[in-house]
Design an enzyme around this catalytic site. Structure first.
Site, PDB file in Angstrom:
ATOM      1  CG  MET A   1      21.996  13.100 -82.795  1.00 43.02           C
ATOM      2  SD  MET A   1      23.490  12.143 -83.045  1.00 43.02           S
ATOM      3  CE  MET A   1      24.013  11.951 -81.361  1.00 43.02           C
TER       4      MET A   1
ATOM      5  CG  ASP B   1      21.653  16.611 -74.179  1.00 42.01           C
ATOM      6  OD1 ASP B   1      21.402  17.361 -75.113  1.00 42.01           O
ATOM      7  OD2 ASP B   1      21.153  16.743 -73.053  1.00 42.01           O
TER       8      ASP B   1
ATOM      9  NE  ARG C   1      16.077  19.330 -68.338  1.00 40.06           N
ATOM     10  CZ  ARG C   1      15.174  20.280 -68.143  1.00 40.06           C
ATOM     11  NH1 ARG C   1      14.143  20.087 -67.360  1.00 40.06           N
ATOM     12  NH2 ARG C   1      15.310  21.464 -68.742  1.00 40.06           N
TER      13      ARG C   1
HETATM   14  C1  FRU Z   1      19.697  19.339 -72.831  1.00 46.26           C
HETATM   15  C2  FRU Z   1      18.395  18.670 -72.462  1.00 46.26           C
HETATM   16  C3  FRU Z   1      18.519  18.013 -71.111  1.00 46.26           C
HETATM   17  C4  FRU Z   1      17.472  16.950 -71.183  1.00 46.26           C
HETATM   18  C5  FRU Z   1      17.549  16.512 -72.626  1.00 46.26           C
HETATM   19  C6  FRU Z   1      16.230  16.103 -73.222  1.00 46.26           C
HETATM   20  O1  FRU Z   1      19.931  19.444 -74.188  1.00 46.26           O
HETATM   21  O2  FRU Z   1      17.329  19.600 -72.482  1.00 46.26           O
HETATM   22  O3  FRU Z   1      18.367  18.877 -70.016  1.00 46.26           O
HETATM   23  O4  FRU Z   1      17.736  15.899 -70.306  1.00 46.26           O
HETATM   24  O5  FRU Z   1      18.064  17.601 -73.336  1.00 46.26           O
HETATM   25  O6  FRU Z   1      16.393  15.563 -74.482  1.00 46.26           O
END
Ligand code: FRU
Length: 508
Positions: A44, A46, A166
């Site tokens: 896991m 974010d 994103r």
């Molecule tokens: C940050 C990130 C985000 C992306 C996600 C992918 O930790 O790189 O920018 O959406 O993790 O898992």
């Protein structure tokens, strides 16, 4: 083409079967956290989509259930009444459509809002050649339907690299909605205009929508000229105590992993005029915090406890990946703004319900070479609150030995001469070594107050009245549980020391 609900359900089912198969074995491992949230199995990162919906707290997170390493991302989901005890729910979003990378990339970080009694999720879909912004909705907060209008935002502004667009964070403002996303500037190659190269300057895009489906580019809220990072991941923009705060996780800024900027928002131009810059947390293992306001109006943030293997101190390794899992979530922190524009974060009061076995030690003087041993719970899962009177202390440094044993120790040192806090995990265990240092404002004040949370593999530290925090993983032997206070070059006056054990959230 509309949303393929059957394929989505089949993908979710596959995750649930995997969790049922692997979950119990993984829960047994002594390195699993006792009171920090973790996914039941797998990787896991974010936390996102944090929101209170119909009175209950929802936590979604970046999730690759099928291994202990990052992979095709899903949205894991959990729900809570108190931000501490979490009920695991089925995965909310699984990749099932060409625009959200059903055979690649996956579903990246996003946010949640409540609209017309529905829970709406905004997320980044990783289509084959670009990142696009998408929407899913739910009436019950558990089962989500992806919008037939997806992607709701398929093109970044001109000149932006389409692979770095994103992490939509959406909020209501007046009659419409704003969305911020993190982007990297792309320089079009004149010989091959469809290709983009990154020029190393990150930006935060601001879009506006009157209806949540049609989004118009307003402006770049901020643009790096080198000082803000090369890609500004997970931007959050929110009002706090009369100012605006932009919080994000920069790539390309070395040890500065999570930045906040405070200032004023110029609504006419869509520019952010910031005056203060700070680190939300100085630790190795703190990334991608998300802000939300709960129904009481509290401003809360939660972040990922973990770091990317490309970060220099990880040396390309994932610490627990071989065990089939990785990552956790910090305790909820309540944030406020100090009068000088600095961010203050304190553990949300709900954390205190976990306390047991309180111990209070009377005031004492700690001499050089005579460390003072004390207890906090079982030494591995506990809370420490210590106040030192610096007017009565002569020491150059005051420190804590955490997770000590004959051959392991983690040092948390307050260097009063240099004015620094130092977290030293060189001898914590053989993974994720190195030292982290940051400014310690209290060094020249009359008192030093420190609050420490110890869990199986994480340490959260709060000092300087919440203006300085540090979160680190520590992979020590479970038997390394000794605690003491020590000084270097002089004595320290310990005015009070209060400790607690902290109950596991899994045992109740
Ligand atoms: C940050 C990130 C985000 C992306 C996600 C992918 O930790 O790189 O920018 O959406 O993790 O898992």
């Amino acid at each position: 083409m509309g949303f393929d609900a059957a394929r989505h359900q089949e993908r979710i089912q596959r995750v649930e079967e995997h969790i049922t198969k692997e979950g119990e074995r993984i829960q047994q491992h002594p390195w699993r956290e006792h009171y920090h949230f973790q996914a039941p199995v797998g990787w896991m990162n974010d936390p996102h989509g944090l929101i209170q919906f119909n009175g209950r707290f929802h936590l979604f997170y970046q999730y690759h259930p099928f291994s202990g390493k990052w992979g095709t991302m899903h949205w894991g989901h959990a729900m809570s009444d108190d931000l501490i005890h979490w009920e695991h729910l089925p995965v909310a979003l699984a990749p099932s459509e060409p625009y959200d990378g059903w055979d690649g990339g996956g579903i990246f970080t996003g946010s949640a809002i409540v609209h017309e009694r529905e829970l709406l999720l905004f997320y980044t879909g990783c289509a084959e050649d670009r990142q696009v912004q998408c929407l899913a909705r739910s009436k019950d907060g558990v089962n989500f339907v992806k919008s037939d209008h997806n992607p709701i935002l398929s093109e970044p502004p001109k000149g932006i690299n389409p692979h770095d667009f994103r992490d939509p964070k959406v909020w209501k403002h007046g009659k419409g909605w704003y969305m911020v996303t993190g982007v990297t500037d792309g320089v079009s190659n004149l010989l091959e205009p469809s290709s983009h190269e990154r020029n190393g300057f990150g930006k935060v895009c601001l879009h506006h929508s009157p209806d949540l489906y049609n989004w118009e580019f307003v402006n770049y809220l901020v643009e790096s000229r080198g000082e803000l990072g090369s890609m500004l991941e997970c931007p959050n923009f929110f009002q706090l105590d009369g100012k605006w705060v932009l919080m994000y996780s920069p790539m390309g800024l070395q040890n500065r992993q999570v930045i906040y900027l405070t200032g004023d928002f110029d609504e006419l131009t869509g520019k952010f005029h910031w005056t203060t810059m700070g680190a939300v947390d100085w630790g190795f293992d703190y990334y991608a915090p998300q802000h939300f306001q709960d129904e009481q109006g509290r401003n809360l943030i939660m972040a990922w406890i973990g770091s990317w293997p490309f970060m220099p101190w990880c040396r390309g390794q994932y610490d627990t990946s071989k065990l089939g899992w990785y990552g956790g979530i910090t305790l909820p922190r309540q944030v406020s703004l100090c009068s000088d524009g600095k961010l203050r974060s304190q553990p949300a009061s709900e954390v205190e319900q976990l306390r047991e076995n309180p111990r209070r030690y009377g005031a004492r003087t700690i001499e050089d070479n005579a460390p003072f041993d004390f207890e906090a719970g079982d030494g591995v899962h506990g809370e420490i609150l210590a106040t030192f009177d610096l007017t009565e202390s002569t020491a150059e440094a005051i420190g804590f030995v955490l997770r000590g044993s004959e051959d392991q120790q983690t040092l948390l040192e307050f260097d009063l001469r240099l004015g620094e806090m130092i977290f030293d995990r060189t001898n914590s265990g053989n993974i994720s070594a190195h030292q982290r240092r940051c400014l310690l404002e209290s060094a020249s004040q009359s008192q030093l107050f420190v609050r420490i949370f110890l869990d199986s593999i994480s340490v959260e530290v709060f000092t300087d009245g919440g203006r300085t925090t540090m979160t680190n993983n520590v992979f020590s032997d479970p038997a390394s549980s000794n605690l003491s206070v020590y000084t270097r070059k002089g004595r320290a006056s310990l005015r009070s020391l209060q400790t607690y054990g902290l109950r596991s959230i899994h045992s109740e």
